[in-house]
Motif scaffolding. Sequence first.
Motif, PDB file in Angstrom:
ATOM      1  N   LEU A  73       0.950  -1.221   0.055  1.00 17.31           N
ATOM      2  CA  LEU A  73       0.024  -0.029  -0.308  1.00 17.31           C
ATOM      3  C   LEU A  73       0.449   1.180   0.242  1.00 17.31           C
ATOM      4  O   LEU A  73       0.270   2.347  -0.651  1.00 17.31           O
ATOM      5  CB  LEU A  73      -1.027  -0.796   1.419  1.00 17.31           C
ATOM      6  N   HIS A  74       2.094   1.043   1.076  1.00 13.52           N
ATOM      7  CA  HIS A  74       2.888   1.968   0.736  1.00 13.52           C
ATOM      8  C   HIS A  74       3.445   2.747  -0.920  1.00 13.52           C
ATOM      9  O   HIS A  74       3.662   3.452  -0.928  1.00 13.52           O
ATOM     10  CB  HIS A  74       4.193   1.993   1.434  1.00 13.52           C
ATOM     11  N   VAL A  75       3.533   1.668  -0.891  1.00 14.05           N
ATOM     12  CA  VAL A  75       4.271   1.626  -2.548  1.00 14.05           C
ATOM     13  C   VAL A  75       3.078   2.129  -4.149  1.00 14.05           C
ATOM     14  O   VAL A  75       4.130   2.903  -4.217  1.00 14.05           O
ATOM     15  CB  VAL A  75       5.069  -0.209  -3.268  1.00 14.05           C
TER      16      VAL A  75
ATOM     17  N   ILE B 191       6.431   9.129   3.075  1.00 19.86           N
ATOM     18  CA  ILE B 191       4.799   8.502   2.984  1.00 19.86           C
ATOM     19  C   ILE B 191       6.511   7.125   2.543  1.00 19.86           C
ATOM     20  O   ILE B 191       6.527   5.960   2.726  1.00 19.86           O
ATOM     21  CB  ILE B 191       5.324   8.277   1.506  1.00 19.86           C
ATOM     22  N   MET B 192       7.872   7.318   1.784  1.00 16.61           N
ATOM     23  CA  MET B 192       9.317   6.624   1.308  1.00 16.61           C
ATOM     24  C   MET B 192       9.487   6.242   2.594  1.00 16.61           C
ATOM     25  O   MET B 192      10.122   5.041   2.993  1.00 16.61           O
ATOM     26  CB  MET B 192      10.209   7.284   0.459  1.00 16.61           C
ATOM     27  N   THR B 193       9.869   6.930   3.575  1.00 15.33           N
ATOM     28  CA  THR B 193      10.764   6.579   4.842  1.00 15.33           C
ATOM     29  C   THR B 193       9.851   5.356   5.675  1.00 15.33           C
ATOM     30  O   THR B 193      10.375   4.389   6.395  1.00 15.33           O
ATOM     31  CB  THR B 193      10.806   7.651   5.803  1.00 15.33           C
ATOM     32  N   SER B 194       8.681   5.576   5.923  1.00 13.42           N
ATOM     33  CA  SER B 194       7.411   4.900   6.785  1.00 13.42           C
ATOM     34  C   SER B 194       7.572   3.573   5.673  1.00 13.42           C
ATOM     35  O   SER B 194       7.431   2.027   6.695  1.00 13.42           O
ATOM     36  CB  SER B 194       5.982   5.413   6.748  1.00 13.42           C
TER      37      SER B 194
ATOM     38  N   VAL C 273      -7.787  15.447  -7.881  1.00 16.81           N
ATOM     39  CA  VAL C 273      -8.379  15.079  -7.126  1.00 16.81           C
ATOM     40  C   VAL C 273      -8.438  13.256  -6.902  1.00 16.81           C
ATOM     41  O   VAL C 273      -8.559  12.354  -5.738  1.00 16.81           O
ATOM     42  CB  VAL C 273      -9.177  15.763  -7.301  1.00 16.81           C
ATOM     43  N   VAL C 274      -9.189  12.743  -7.703  1.00 18.70           N
ATOM     44  CA  VAL C 274      -8.650  11.340  -7.778  1.00 18.70           C
ATOM     45  C   VAL C 274      -8.084  10.661  -7.395  1.00 18.70           C
ATOM     46  O   VAL C 274      -8.024   9.843  -6.828  1.00 18.70           O
ATOM     47  CB  VAL C 274      -9.340  11.074  -8.922  1.00 18.70           C
ATOM     48  N   ILE C 275      -7.165  10.782  -8.437  1.00 21.63           N
ATOM     49  CA  ILE C 275      -5.517  10.137  -7.909  1.00 21.63           C
ATOM     50  C   ILE C 275      -5.275  10.099  -6.745  1.00 21.63           C
ATOM     51  O   ILE C 275      -4.625   9.631  -5.217  1.00 21.63           O
ATOM     52  CB  ILE C 275      -4.800  11.164  -8.697  1.00 21.63           C
ATOM     53  N   PHE C 276      -5.101  11.865  -6.237  1.00 25.22           N
ATOM     54  CA  PHE C 276      -4.698  11.895  -4.586  1.00 25.22           C
ATOM     55  C   PHE C 276      -5.602  11.151  -3.373  1.00 25.22           C
ATOM     56  O   PHE C 276      -5.283  11.035  -2.606  1.00 25.22           O
ATOM     57  CB  PHE C 276      -5.257  13.777  -4.335  1.00 25.22           C
ATOM     58  N   VAL C 277      -7.132  11.367  -3.779  1.00 24.00           N
ATOM     59  CA  VAL C 277      -8.194  10.661  -3.054  1.00 24.00           C
ATOM     60  C   VAL C 277      -7.511   9.079  -2.664  1.00 24.00           C
ATOM     61  O   VAL C 277      -7.466   8.408  -1.514  1.00 24.00           O
ATOM     62  CB  VAL C 277      -9.202  10.853  -3.126  1.00 24.00           C
TER      63      VAL C 277
ATOM     64  N   CYS D 154      -4.731   4.794   0.328  1.00 23.15           N
ATOM     65  CA  CYS D 154      -4.111   3.563   0.539  1.00 23.15           C
ATOM     66  C   CYS D 154      -3.509   4.155   2.029  1.00 23.15           C
ATOM     67  O   CYS D 154      -2.639   2.444   2.500  1.00 23.15           O
ATOM     68  CB  CYS D 154      -3.008   3.812  -0.105  1.00 23.15           C
ATOM     69  N   LEU D 155      -3.312   5.038   1.585  1.00 21.39           N
ATOM     70  CA  LEU D 155      -1.703   4.992   3.432  1.00 21.39           C
ATOM     71  C   LEU D 155      -2.898   4.755   4.469  1.00 21.39           C
ATOM     72  O   LEU D 155      -2.479   4.475   5.310  1.00 21.39           O
ATOM     73  CB  LEU D 155      -1.557   6.579   3.312  1.00 21.39           C
ATOM     74  N   VAL D 156      -4.157   5.582   4.753  1.00 18.38           N
ATOM     75  CA  VAL D 156      -5.227   5.789   5.398  1.00 18.38           C
ATOM     76  C   VAL D 156      -5.463   3.471   5.873  1.00 18.38           C
ATOM     77  O   VAL D 156      -4.814   3.360   7.771  1.00 18.38           O
ATOM     78  CB  VAL D 156      -6.198   5.776   5.296  1.00 18.38           C
ATOM     79  N   ALA D 157      -5.936   3.106   5.042  1.00 23.56           N
ATOM     80  CA  ALA D 157      -5.236   1.675   5.338  1.00 23.56           C
ATOM     81  C   ALA D 157      -4.035   1.111   5.822  1.00 23.56           C
ATOM     82  O   ALA D 157      -4.039   0.000   6.239  1.00 23.56           O
ATOM     83  CB  ALA D 157      -5.579   1.143   4.220  1.00 23.56           C
TER      84      ALA D 157
END
Length: 511
Positions: free
Chosen positions: A311-313, A420-423, A490-494, A499-502
Amino acid sequence: MNKHGEQRGETVGERELDEMMADEGDLRRPAKTADERIPRSLVGSIVAVGSLAFIGILTETVMTVLFPELMEEFGVSTATVQWLTTIYLLVVGATMPLSSFLKRRFTLKSLFVVAVALAVVGSLIMIVAPTFWMVLVARVVQGVGSGIATPLMMNIILEQSPRSKVGRLMGVGSLVITVAPAIGPTVGGAVSAILPWRAIFVIVIPIVLLLSLPVGLKCIRQAAPTEHAKLNVVQFAAIVLALVGLILGVNQLGVAISDGVAGQSFGGALAVAIVALAVGLGALAFFAWSSLRSFSPLIRLGWLRDRVELLHVVAYTLLPMLGIGFGYVITNLAQLSLGTDALMAGLLVLPGALVGALFAPIGGMLLDRFGPVRPILGAMGFAFVGLLLLLSFSRMLTPGTLAGFYFVFGVGYALGVSNIMTSGISGIPGPFVPDGNAVFNTVLQFGGAAGMTLFSTILSVCQAGHGEIGSASYVAATTNGGTWIFVAMVVIFVIAIGCLVAAFRLRASRQ
């Protein structure tokens, strides 16, 4: 690591890998010691390799502003001159998957020297190139050098940073990567106004030889021994074919759509798009399948079985579509919709991208102190405000509001994206960190190239059949295209934030 240790690391089974990934939350580094000061040699290494990566990315963005001058000098069309950017991105993207193998096989200092040599040779060819095709060759040479330098900088930071300083130093690395595209359009516009375009590469050579090279030779340290790794040629060919096929397929699909909307023949471009996408997806599937079963894979992908890492990737692939794509969107909307010149269009990008990039180390410091969740989601929420403002006011933008709203997005984006990459890498077992670094850097390049292609396609489709550049109909069509681009953003960002929240929820549930 001896040969037997290397073989065991590369053939780790599912049970061993699962055990290694069970303990998440920080980079797999030595235990924290009392001395957490950043070594001077590490600072010098980041300066040396970072300046090399910075110059490579800077010349990439500078060239896009110089397209009209290059078209006139070499007598090539818009479709042809675009290959200067496309082939550079392809070469960088194809070289980055090698970074894990190169780090295991060769010393850091030897890789740095090779990257310096390629940067200098490529610049010399650019200075004397009499034909467009020689310029293309120079971009290929420079692309290989940049493809080595950027992940090398990240590997040095990840491997040699004190644990409590990883976030802020990764932010510094991100600053190098993001400042160059920020000032690239402005530098290109200024150079084209007062100097020949080749002057850029005349300036580059002494910087590389007098700053990057001596500092790197003095400061770069080898923290881990090399291994007797072998290059998997079949997998390397597969990843190159996948990247070329996917980017070419998306590009030709956009051409086919634009031609169809304009009432022109589009069958040839559509056929090339279908074949290229099929080949690209097939090669990517083969690469993934082969990597999971190979004794000595080019990139070890077993860690991607963890959904948190996957999901991070995915998020790190989607967000650079916006971050890198904005450079194209703003400069084109400013010139074709708002009527500014090239220099002013470049200046509109500068405040948001440059000031935003300077916030990247601050984002890393927040991650070091509070962990990844709040710094990343808070920063991305701030960026989302800027994106919503751009969409809401897309039909009544002025140069000032375009720059102002992008400034809001740029600050939030820079605060959060490197984290995000670090996480993601923080959850990868230590032996696989170079592989994770290779994957994250590769998808960054691919996401940027895909975003540029997607947004240029949307704009071209909206402009098709609306007359000549500068006419009222063309200006209105460009404004309409900008609205649809912001909708796509906006769609791509959401999706990326979802993915990050999950990922964060899944990680929290495990802990």
